[in-house]
Design a protein around this motif. Sequence first.
Motif, PDB file in Angstrom:
ATOM      1  N   HIS A  27       0.821  -1.207   0.000  1.00 12.24           N
ATOM      2  CA  HIS A  27       0.000   0.000   0.000  1.00 12.24           C
ATOM      3  C   HIS A  27       0.857   1.261   0.000  1.00 12.24           C
ATOM      4  O   HIS A  27       0.536   2.247  -0.667  1.00 12.24           O
ATOM      5  N   ALA A  28       1.942   1.243   0.739  1.00 14.09           N
ATOM      6  CA  ALA A  28       2.840   2.397   0.766  1.00 14.09           C
ATOM      7  C   ALA A  28       3.390   2.670  -0.623  1.00 14.09           C
ATOM      8  O   ALA A  28       3.549   3.836  -1.018  1.00 14.09           O
ATOM      9  N   ALA A  29       3.653   1.626  -1.388  1.00 10.51           N
ATOM     10  CA  ALA A  29       4.202   1.789  -2.731  1.00 10.51           C
ATOM     11  C   ALA A  29       3.230   2.487  -3.676  1.00 10.51           C
ATOM     12  O   ALA A  29       3.655   3.250  -4.551  1.00 10.51           O
ATOM     13  N   ILE A  30       1.936   2.258  -3.509  1.00  2.00           N
ATOM     14  CA  ILE A  30       0.949   2.860  -4.425  1.00  2.00           C
ATOM     15  C   ILE A  30       0.420   4.205  -3.934  1.00  2.00           C
ATOM     16  O   ILE A  30      -0.321   4.870  -4.640  1.00  2.00           O
ATOM     17  N   ALA A  31       0.802   4.605  -2.740  1.00  2.00           N
ATOM     18  CA  ALA A  31       0.267   5.833  -2.137  1.00  2.00           C
ATOM     19  C   ALA A  31       0.407   7.075  -3.012  1.00  2.00           C
ATOM     20  O   ALA A  31      -0.487   7.926  -3.008  1.00  2.00           O
ATOM     21  N   ASP A  69      -7.955   6.131  -8.376  1.00  2.00           N
ATOM     22  CA  ASP A  69      -8.446   5.141  -9.338  1.00  2.00           C
ATOM     23  C   ASP A  69      -7.327   4.223  -9.815  1.00  2.00           C
ATOM     24  O   ASP A  69      -7.531   3.035 -10.031  1.00  2.00           O
ATOM     25  N   VAL A  70      -6.128   4.751  -9.938  1.00  3.18           N
ATOM     26  CA  VAL A  70      -4.981   3.954 -10.358  1.00  3.18           C
ATOM     27  C   VAL A  70      -4.523   3.049  -9.208  1.00  3.18           C
ATOM     28  O   VAL A  70      -4.141   1.896  -9.430  1.00  3.18           O
ATOM     29  N   GLN A  71      -4.585   3.562  -7.985  1.00  2.00           N
ATOM     30  CA  GLN A  71      -4.247   2.741  -6.818  1.00  2.00           C
ATOM     31  C   GLN A  71      -5.066   1.452  -6.822  1.00  2.00           C
ATOM     32  O   GLN A  71      -4.531   0.358  -6.648  1.00  2.00           O
ATOM     33  N   LEU A  72      -6.346   1.593  -7.021  1.00  3.31           N
ATOM     34  CA  LEU A  72      -7.249   0.440  -6.996  1.00  3.31           C
ATOM     35  C   LEU A  72      -6.863  -0.584  -8.056  1.00  3.31           C
ATOM     36  O   LEU A  72      -6.803  -1.782  -7.779  1.00  3.31           O
ATOM     37  N   LYS A  73      -6.575  -0.112  -9.263  1.00  6.78           N
ATOM     38  CA  LYS A  73      -6.198  -1.027 -10.345  1.00  6.78           C
ATOM     39  C   LYS A  73      -4.909  -1.778 -10.008  1.00  6.78           C
ATOM     40  O   LYS A  73      -4.821  -2.994 -10.203  1.00  6.78           O
ATOM     41  N   VAL A  74      -3.922  -1.065  -9.503  1.00  4.93           N
ATOM     42  CA  VAL A  74      -2.647  -1.702  -9.175  1.00  4.93           C
ATOM     43  C   VAL A  74      -2.830  -2.690  -8.021  1.00  4.93           C
ATOM     44  O   VAL A  74      -2.308  -3.809  -8.068  1.00  4.93           O
ATOM     45  N   LEU A  75      -3.565  -2.293  -6.995  1.00  6.46           N
ATOM     46  CA  LEU A  75      -3.793  -3.202  -5.871  1.00  6.46           C
ATOM     47  C   LEU A  75      -4.544  -4.457  -6.301  1.00  6.46           C
ATOM     48  O   LEU A  75      -4.223  -5.566  -5.862  1.00  6.46           O
ATOM     49  N   ASP A  76      -5.535  -4.299  -7.168  1.00  6.85           N
ATOM     50  CA  ASP A  76      -6.279  -5.465  -7.671  1.00  6.85           C
ATOM     51  C   ASP A  76      -5.357  -6.411  -8.428  1.00  6.85           C
ATOM     52  O   ASP A  76      -5.375  -7.627  -8.195  1.00  6.85           O
TER      53      ASP A  76
END
Length: 108
Positions: free
Chosen positions: A55-59, A64-71
Motif C-alpha cells: 500500500h505504501a508503494a501505491i500511495a 483510481d490507479v491505486q485500486l487497479k494496481v492493488l487489484d
Amino acid sequence: IWVLIDWIRHGMGEYGERYAVAIEETGYSYSYLSNLISVDNRISLRKEKLTYSHHAAIAPLPADVQLKVLDRAAKGRWSVSQVKAEVSKIKISTGLPHASCSSSSSHP
C-alpha cells in the motif's frame, strides 16, 4: 501495522496523546508512526491480502490507479518489488513525479 494505524487514529484521548501512548507502548518513534498515518491518508482503500508495504508503494498514485494496481497485485500475488516497478512505470507513462516517497515499512 493496520491495527496500529487504526489504534492511533481512533484510540482514546486527544490526538497528541494517542501518539505519546503509541510511542510508549510500541517503542516506535514519532517519525515512524506519523509516516504510517501519512501513507494511510494517501491510500484510497486497503486490500487485506496485501501488506502495508504494498500500500505504501501505491500511495503516490491517484485513487483510481491505486485500486487497479492493488487489484492486479492481489490477483497476481505480486511482491512489493513488483508493485514498486509497476508504480515506476505508471509514473513515467503519466508524468507523475518520480521522487520516491519515504513510506517504507521498516521501523527504527
